[in-house]
Design a protein around this motif. Structure first.
Motif, PDB file in Angstrom:
ATOM      1  N   UNK A   1     128.938  -6.696 -55.130  1.00  0.00           N
ATOM      2  CA  UNK A   1     130.296  -7.701 -54.891  1.00  0.00           C
ATOM      3  C   UNK A   1     130.622  -8.734 -56.052  1.00  0.00           C
ATOM      4  N   UNK A   2     131.744  -8.758 -56.223  1.00  0.00           N
ATOM      5  CA  UNK A   2     132.171  -9.662 -57.300  1.00  0.00           C
ATOM      6  C   UNK A   2     132.867 -11.088 -56.786  1.00  0.00           C
ATOM      7  N   UNK A   3     132.016 -12.116 -57.010  1.00  0.00           N
ATOM      8  CA  UNK A   3     132.685 -13.390 -56.468  1.00  0.00           C
ATOM      9  C   UNK A   3     133.356 -14.077 -57.424  1.00  0.00           C
ATOM     10  N   UNK A   4     134.445 -14.658 -57.518  1.00  0.00           N
ATOM     11  CA  UNK A   4     135.141 -15.342 -58.462  1.00  0.00           C
ATOM     12  C   UNK A   4     135.342 -16.840 -58.007  1.00  0.00           C
ATOM     13  N   UNK A   5     134.563 -17.661 -58.576  1.00  0.00           N
ATOM     14  CA  UNK A   5     134.930 -18.975 -58.624  1.00  0.00           C
ATOM     15  C   UNK A   5     135.896 -19.652 -59.336  1.00  0.00           C
ATOM     16  N   UNK A   6     136.831 -20.301 -59.003  1.00  0.00           N
ATOM     17  CA  UNK A   6     137.933 -20.653 -59.887  1.00  0.00           C
ATOM     18  C   UNK A   6     137.901 -22.192 -59.736  1.00  0.00           C
ATOM     19  N   UNK A   7     137.926 -23.080 -60.973  1.00  0.00           N
ATOM     20  CA  UNK A   7     138.045 -24.441 -60.875  1.00  0.00           C
ATOM     21  C   UNK A   7     138.674 -24.717 -62.406  1.00  0.00           C
ATOM     22  N   UNK A   8     139.097 -26.242 -62.088  1.00  0.00           N
ATOM     23  CA  UNK A   8     139.470 -26.645 -63.236  1.00  0.00           C
ATOM     24  C   UNK A   8     139.194 -28.217 -63.457  1.00  0.00           C
ATOM     25  N   UNK A   9     139.896 -28.892 -63.950  1.00  0.00           N
ATOM     26  CA  UNK A   9     139.647 -30.425 -64.391  1.00  0.00           C
ATOM     27  C   UNK A   9     138.257 -30.535 -64.676  1.00  0.00           C
ATOM     28  N   UNK A  10     137.438 -31.278 -64.156  1.00  0.00           N
ATOM     29  CA  UNK A  10     136.045 -31.308 -64.396  1.00  0.00           C
ATOM     30  C   UNK A  10     135.249 -30.529 -64.124  1.00  0.00           C
ATOM     31  N   UNK A  11     135.466 -29.567 -63.297  1.00  0.00           N
ATOM     32  CA  UNK A  11     134.724 -28.584 -62.737  1.00  0.00           C
ATOM     33  C   UNK A  11     133.553 -28.735 -61.695  1.00  0.00           C
ATOM     34  N   UNK A  12     133.592 -29.894 -60.979  1.00  0.00           N
ATOM     35  CA  UNK A  12     132.679 -30.314 -60.070  1.00  0.00           C
ATOM     36  C   UNK A  12     132.439 -29.395 -58.895  1.00  0.00           C
ATOM     37  N   UNK A  13     133.644 -29.149 -58.329  1.00  0.00           N
ATOM     38  CA  UNK A  13     133.716 -28.217 -57.119  1.00  0.00           C
ATOM     39  C   UNK A  13     133.342 -27.091 -57.501  1.00  0.00           C
ATOM     40  N   UNK A  14     133.878 -26.396 -58.547  1.00  0.00           N
ATOM     41  CA  UNK A  14     133.157 -24.986 -58.986  1.00  0.00           C
ATOM     42  C   UNK A  14     131.722 -25.067 -59.217  1.00  0.00           C
ATOM     43  N   UNK A  15     131.178 -26.398 -59.682  1.00  0.00           N
ATOM     44  CA  UNK A  15     129.569 -26.237 -60.069  1.00  0.00           C
ATOM     45  C   UNK A  15     129.037 -26.270 -58.881  1.00  0.00           C
TER      46      UNK A  15
END
Length: 140
Positions: A1-15
């Motif tokens: 299964x491919x899970x894409x994590x999308x985030x921007x700005x500082x990237x803290x949520x994605x991290x």
């Protein structure tokens, strides 16, 4: 299964999402970090994402390939994240057949009625638990 994590700005949520997904799901699934900018992608890769790419084209190309897409609710709204989410990015995410797990952050100019005001870590943990349920339902 491919899970894409999308985030921007500082990237803290994605991290945080990548760290918790790796901890919860192990290496059975591929996590791709899709950042609206290189900093966000870099943080998600350091957190353990299997691969990553940055920018509009990376999100437009990879959103349709994902089985699950996770990020703040702004990833489906053109010009969110102080303009980092382009209309093409938002359209690609919204049009993807992937299951979308969205974190209700009202800094994007979107307020979801009925959502109780909780701290961000609560929503991140809830998103990871939701993804675990989706994966288990699919028997993967």
């Amino acid at each position: 299964m491919l899970i894409a994590v999308i985030d921007g700005q500082g990237g803290g949520i994605g991290k945080s999402l990548v760290e918790l997904l790796k901890e919860s799901l192990g290496d059975k699934h591929t996590i791709i970090a899709l950042g609206t900018n290189p900093l966000a992608t870099s943080l998600m890769l350091k957190a353990g994402a299997d691969m990553g790419a940055s920018g509009e084209n990376a999100i437009v190309v990879n959103a349709p390939k994902a089985d699950i897409i996770v990020g703040s609710i702004g990833i489906i709204a053109a010009d969110a994240m102080l303009g980092e989410v382009t209309p093409a990015m938002a359209r690609a995410v919204a049009a993807s057949s992937a299951e979308k797990v969205l974190i209700p952050i009202n800094r994007c100019g979107i307020t979801v009625a009925g959502v109780v005001d909780e701290p961000l870590p609560y929503y991140i943990n809830n998103a990871v638990e939701t993804i675990k349920r989706i994966v288990e339902q699919d028997g993967l």
